[in-house]
Enzyme design. Structure first.
Site, PDB file in Angstrom:
ATOM      1  N   CYS A  95       0.872  -1.167   0.000  1.00 21.73           N
ATOM      2  CA  CYS A  95       0.000   0.000   0.000  1.00 21.73           C
ATOM      3  C   CYS A  95       0.910   1.219   0.000  1.00 21.73           C
ATOM      4  O   CYS A  95       1.654   1.431   0.955  1.00 21.73           O
ATOM      5  CB  CYS A  95      -0.882  -0.024   1.246  1.00 21.73           C
ATOM      6  SG  CYS A  95      -1.914   1.431   1.405  1.00 21.73           S
ATOM      7  N   GLY A  96       0.898   1.980  -1.076  1.00 25.66           N
ATOM      8  CA  GLY A  96       1.821   3.102  -1.205  1.00 25.66           C
ATOM      9  C   GLY A  96       1.586   4.176  -0.155  1.00 25.66           C
ATOM     10  O   GLY A  96       2.534   4.687   0.456  1.00 25.66           O
ATOM     11  N   CYS A 241      -4.800   6.612  -3.610  1.00 25.04           N
ATOM     12  CA  CYS A 241      -4.228   5.263  -3.644  1.00 25.04           C
ATOM     13  C   CYS A 241      -2.853   5.353  -4.294  1.00 25.04           C
ATOM     14  O   CYS A 241      -2.735   5.686  -5.484  1.00 25.04           O
ATOM     15  CB  CYS A 241      -5.140   4.325  -4.433  1.00 25.04           C
ATOM     16  SG  CYS A 241      -4.491   2.662  -4.536  1.00 25.04           S
ATOM     17  N   GLY A 242      -1.818   5.089  -3.516  1.00 26.73           N
ATOM     18  CA  GLY A 242      -0.451   5.266  -3.995  1.00 26.73           C
ATOM     19  C   GLY A 242      -0.038   4.263  -5.051  1.00 26.73           C
ATOM     20  O   GLY A 242       0.583   4.627  -6.067  1.00 26.73           O
ATOM     21  N   THR A 243      -0.366   2.986  -4.828  1.00 29.20           N
ATOM     22  CA  THR A 243      -0.046   1.990  -5.859  1.00 29.20           C
ATOM     23  C   THR A 243      -0.813   2.312  -7.140  1.00 29.20           C
ATOM     24  O   THR A 243      -0.329   2.046  -8.244  1.00 29.20           O
ATOM     25  CB  THR A 243      -0.391   0.567  -5.380  1.00 29.20           C
ATOM     26  OG1 THR A 243      -1.729   0.559  -4.861  1.00 29.20           O
ATOM     27  CG2 THR A 243       0.571   0.075  -4.309  1.00 29.20           C
TER      28      THR A 243
HETATM   29  N1  LIG Z   1      -4.442   2.257  -0.844  1.00 33.54           N
HETATM   30  C1  LIG Z   1      -3.247   1.503  -1.098  1.00 33.54           C
HETATM   31  C2  LIG Z   1      -3.456   0.257  -1.910  1.00 33.54           C
HETATM   32  C3  LIG Z   1      -4.166  -0.844  -1.174  1.00 33.54           C
HETATM   33  C4  LIG Z   1      -4.416  -2.003  -2.070  1.00 33.54           C
HETATM   34  C5  LIG Z   1      -5.471  -2.915  -1.566  1.00 33.54           C
HETATM   35  N2  LIG Z   1      -6.766  -2.271  -1.544  1.00 33.54           N
HETATM   36  C6  LIG Z   1      -5.520  -4.232  -2.324  1.00 33.54           C
HETATM   37  O1  LIG Z   1      -4.766  -4.449  -3.248  1.00 33.54           O
HETATM   38  O2  LIG Z   1      -6.368  -5.084  -1.966  1.00 33.54           O
HETATM   39  C7  LIG Z   1      -2.196   2.402  -1.704  1.00 33.54           C
HETATM   40  O3  LIG Z   1      -2.098   3.563  -1.340  1.00 33.54           O
HETATM   41  O4  LIG Z   1      -1.420   1.946  -2.519  1.00 33.54           O
END
Ligand SMILES: N[C@H](CCC[C@H](N)C(=O)O)C(=O)O
Length: 308
Positions: A95-96, A241-243
């Site tokens: 999670c980024g 959402c970072g990713t």
């Molecule tokens: N919010 C996160 C990603 C979470 C991913 C998660 N929701 C999954 O792959 O199940 C971010 O900032 O990258």
């Protein structure tokens, strides 16, 4: 038995952060309970006092996930093992935004400005400054086995229609289906994203990220995109959402839309994230802030299998 927590957010993506030393026998049940935006996290009396709280909500605030962090301060730089448990009780490999919050948490405890985070997607180095955290995100992969795509699939899924949406599939620590559209604000995310998130093409599911290119970039960015992401595990839209931001940049790069060394500004509803690449490896920059601290008065005990 009460559990101390700290509430952080990274660009509006918000997390309940719990030291892994706290006694939480059933992390999935805990996350389901505290992340609930109606009945989840509440401040107990005095909860704000020792945390320099910037907000003191009286109502439940919930969260997009619970981050369990096991600090190993003796290393140089210090390390922390990060586990994200989502509102539905599942864990996500990466999670980024959570990782940036985790790095800030570890930096506050150790005084270090570099932290190594061990995630299920690999070890990631984070650099912490006053208001921003930059984290290595590794090399995005389009390989069918990495996303992952259906087992019989041999080619990457690029600009193909899945459940009525043209998407490209990429893993940036977790799987994302990325769709470029004219205007992200025109997308009815709750109507279109769930079918893509659950599509047979993605045997482990996918986060669904929509992007539209801004006509002008600012803030020293070469190029900028608006972002909206529907997250697996949250089963809804998050403020950032970072990713997903890295996924947008990776897909645009693969399509030849942006140069390899472009500085990419990505604008989810919660603010701005910056994405850069060194070779194939991405970095993510953005704010990470502690909002308040508190205590949760009890944690669900593990249920016996027969009750589950
Ligand atoms: N919010 C996160 C990603 C979470 C991913 C998660 N929701 C999954 O792959 O199940 C971010 O900032 O990258």
């Amino acid at each position: 038995m009460s559990i101390e927590f700290e509430k952080f957010h990274g660009t509006g993506n918000d997390f309940v952060v719990v030291d892994a030393d706290e006694y939480v026998p059933d992390r999935g049940a805990f996350a389901r309970e505290v992340c609930d935006r109606r009945d989840g996290v509440r401040l107990t009396d005095g909860g704000a006092a020792d945390g320099g709280a910037t907000t003191a909500p009286t109502d439940s605030v919930g969260a997009d996930g619970a981050l369990f962090l096991a600090l190993e301060p003796k290393f140089s730089p210090p390390r922390a093992v990060m586990t994200l448990v989502q509102p539905d009780g599942s864990t996500a490999a990466m999670c980024g935004n959570g990782a940036r919050c985790a790095a800030k948490w570890a930096a506050e405890r150790t005084g270090a400005d570099t932290v190594m985070l061990d995630t299920q997607a690999g070890t990631r180095r984070a650099e912490i400054s006053d208001d921003e955290v930059t984290i290595e995100m590794g090399a995005p992969s389009f390989a069918p086995g990495d996303v992952p795509l259906a087992p019989d699939r041999e080619q990457p899924l690029v600009e193909e229609t899945v459940e009525g949406v043209e998407v490209t599939a990429v893993n940036t620590g977790v799987p994302h289906a990325v769709a470029f559209v004219e205007d992200v604000d025109e997308v009815d995310l709750d109507a279109v994203a769930p079918a893509v998130r659950h599509a047979d093409a993605f045997p482990e599911g996918a986060n669904v990220t929509f992007a539209s290119r801004r006509s002008e970039a600012g803030d020293g960015d070469t190029v900028a995109f608006d972002q909206r992401t529907y997250e697996r595990g949250v089963e809804g839209e998050t403020s950032a959402c970072g990713t997903g931001a890295v996924a947008i940049a990776a897909v645009a790069r693969r399509a030849g839309e942006i140069d390899g060394d472009a500085s990419v500004g990505v604008f989810p509803p919660g603010g701005r994230l910056g994405v850069t690449f060194r070779g194939e490896r991405a970095s993510l920059t953005g704010p990470a802030e502690r909002e308040f601290t508190g205590e949760i008065s009890s944690t669900p005990e593990p249920r016996r299998v027969s009750e589950a």
